[in-house]
Motif scaffolding. Structure first.
Motif, short mmCIF file in Angstrom:
data_model
loop_
_atom_site.label_atom_id
_atom_site.label_comp_id
_atom_site.label_asym_id
_atom_site.label_seq_id
_atom_site.Cartn_x
_atom_site.Cartn_y
_atom_site.Cartn_z
N PHE A 125 5.33 -4.61 0.15
CA PHE A 125 5.09 -3.34 -0.55
C PHE A 125 3.67 -2.84 -0.32
O PHE A 125 3.02 -2.33 -1.23
CB PHE A 125 5.37 -3.50 -2.05
CG PHE A 125 6.82 -3.34 -2.41
CD1 PHE A 125 7.79 -3.10 -1.46
CD2 PHE A 125 7.23 -3.42 -3.74
CE1 PHE A 125 9.13 -2.96 -1.79
CE2 PHE A 125 8.57 -3.28 -4.09
CZ PHE A 125 9.51 -3.05 -3.11
N PHE A 126 3.16 -2.98 0.91
CA PHE A 126 1.86 -2.42 1.25
C PHE A 126 1.76 -0.96 0.79
O PHE A 126 2.72 -0.19 0.90
CB PHE A 126 1.65 -2.43 2.76
CG PHE A 126 1.07 -3.70 3.32
CD1 PHE A 126 0.19 -4.47 2.59
CD2 PHE A 126 1.41 -4.12 4.60
CE1 PHE A 126 -0.35 -5.63 3.11
CE2 PHE A 126 0.88 -5.28 5.14
CZ PHE A 126 -0.01 -6.05 4.39
N SER A 127 0.58 -0.55 0.34
CA SER A 127 0.33 0.88 0.10
C SER A 127 0.21 1.58 1.45
O SER A 127 0.04 0.93 2.50
CB SER A 127 -0.96 1.06 -0.70
OG SER A 127 -2.09 0.68 0.09
N GLN A 128 0.27 2.92 1.44
CA GLN A 128 0.16 3.66 2.70
C GLN A 128 -1.21 3.45 3.34
O GLN A 128 -1.34 3.38 4.56
CB GLN A 128 0.40 5.16 2.47
CG GLN A 128 0.48 5.98 3.74
CD GLN A 128 1.61 5.53 4.66
OE1 GLN A 128 2.73 5.33 4.21
NE2 GLN A 128 1.32 5.38 5.95
N SER A 129 -2.24 3.34 2.51
CA SER A 129 -3.59 3.10 3.05
C SER A 129 -3.69 1.74 3.71
O SER A 129 -4.39 1.58 4.72
CB SER A 129 -4.64 3.23 1.94
OG SER A 129 -4.76 4.58 1.51
N MET A 130 -2.98 0.74 3.17
CA MET A 130 -2.92 -0.57 3.82
C MET A 130 -2.19 -0.46 5.16
O MET A 130 -2.60 -1.06 6.15
CB MET A 130 -2.22 -1.59 2.91
CG MET A 130 -3.10 -2.16 1.83
SD MET A 130 -4.36 -3.29 2.49
CE MET A 130 -5.15 -3.81 0.97
N ASP A 131 -1.10 0.29 5.18
CA ASP A 131 -0.37 0.53 6.43
C ASP A 131 -1.30 1.13 7.47
O ASP A 131 -1.32 0.72 8.64
CB ASP A 131 0.80 1.49 6.19
CG ASP A 131 1.93 0.85 5.39
OD1 ASP A 131 1.98 -0.39 5.32
OD2 ASP A 131 2.75 1.61 4.85
N ASP A 132 -2.08 2.12 7.04
CA ASP A 132 -2.99 2.81 7.97
C ASP A 132 -4.13 1.89 8.41
O ASP A 132 -4.56 1.93 9.57
CB ASP A 132 -3.56 4.07 7.31
CG ASP A 132 -2.49 5.11 7.02
OD1 ASP A 132 -1.41 5.04 7.65
OD2 ASP A 132 -2.73 5.99 6.17
#
Length: 298
Positions: A216-223
């Motif tokens: 459940f990474f946040s979008q900022s973690m994905d980026d």
């Protein structure tokens, strides 16, 4: 006298109109939170008599059919809409209110809790020098590079912790090292077209575990980790892929062994392409506890 009455009347009309719009936007935004909560509700699967026994074979006489547990159901239910803006348009005849709701669900467990990295009694970061360097060089330096930040984030964080723990991550903005985040505090609608790191979407103070949930990474973690696949897919594309992703889901994993066969396929990125040893910061159990919602009423 007439001019004065007209001026006051015009000002009052403009004021009441503004208040009315503000209250309507507030009602819509709060409704967005309720919509998000309804999506986060997980109904436990009903179990018929005789089902769920380890020795009960399936209809073909093979191995027992495995029913998804609560974690698996939560993953199937939330993952397609996680880190994605959802919208709902309302009109007076049906809902009694005109407007549009935009809301966004994120998992706080998919962000990094900075307080959990620091020992406030000893006034130093937790772990040995190697673990501290992992956080400083592997994580923060990667963040500096991707987010185009000039200041030393580690020094800014250390000086903040010398005073007290963080009650809210926006307190970091008091430090000059974090001033590049001043216009990147909260997730905003339409911000997913261009990858960007947002302060409250990369850090948190709300979780208990010392690590990040990679499912459940946040979008900022994905980026930050330049993930692809599910990290870039739309809600519809995710829903279509969920049948395959559910088969890959593991509520407990050893990432050195399991990443490439599970999340590596979901995110389209192998473990060796991530920053070295960063997987030691990833939680091995799927136990999401805290979610946040950003909601706009328009």
């Amino acid at each position: 006298m007439v001019t004065q009455v007209f001026t006051r009347g015009a000002a009052y009309f403009a004021y009441t109109s503004t208040i009315e719009k503000r209250e309507r936007a507030k009602m819509l935004a709060l409704s967005g939170v309720e919509l998000a909560m309804s999506q986060l509700y997980v109904k436990k699967p009903e179990q018929k008599k005789g089902e769920g026994d380890k020795d009960t074979p399936d209809k073909k006489g093979g191995k027992p059919a495995q029913k998804p547990n609560e974690s698996g159901i939560l993953f199937q239910q939330i993952f397609p809409v996680l880190n994605r803006w959802q919208s709902k348009t309302l009109n007076s005849p049906q809902q009694g209110l005109d407007g549009e709701i935009k809301f966004y669900i994120a998992c706080e467990d998919g962000k990094l809790n900075l307080n959990n990295l620091y020992d406030f009694e000893k006034q130093q970061f937790k772990g040995n020098k190697q673990e501290q360097e992992l956080f400083r060089k592997t994580f923060l330096n990667k963040l500096k590079s991707v987010a185009h930040i000039d200041g030393d984030l580690f020094i800014g964080l250390e000086k903040t912790f010398k005073k007290n723990r963080l009650n809210d991550v926006t307190q970091l903005l008091e430090r000059p090292e974090y001033h590049d985040f001043i216009n990147k505090v909260f997730i905003k609608p339409g911000g997913q077209d261009k990858p960007d790191i947002v302060l409250t979407d990369i850090f948190t103070t709300w979780t208990q575990d010392q690590g990040v949930n990679p499912w459940f990474f946040s979008q900022s973690m994905d980026d930050l980790f330049e993930l692809q696949g599910a990290a870039r897919d739309s809600i519809n594309a995710r829903k279509e892929a969920m049948k395959n992703w559910t088969k890959l889901f593991k509520p407990q994993a050893t990432w050195q062994k399991d990443w490439d066969t599970t999340l590596g396929k979901v995110y389209g990125v192998q473990l060796k392409t991530l920053p070295q040893k960063v997987d030691s910061m990833f939680l091995t159990k799927f136990v999401p506890k805290t979610f946040s919602v950003v909601s706009y009423g328009i």
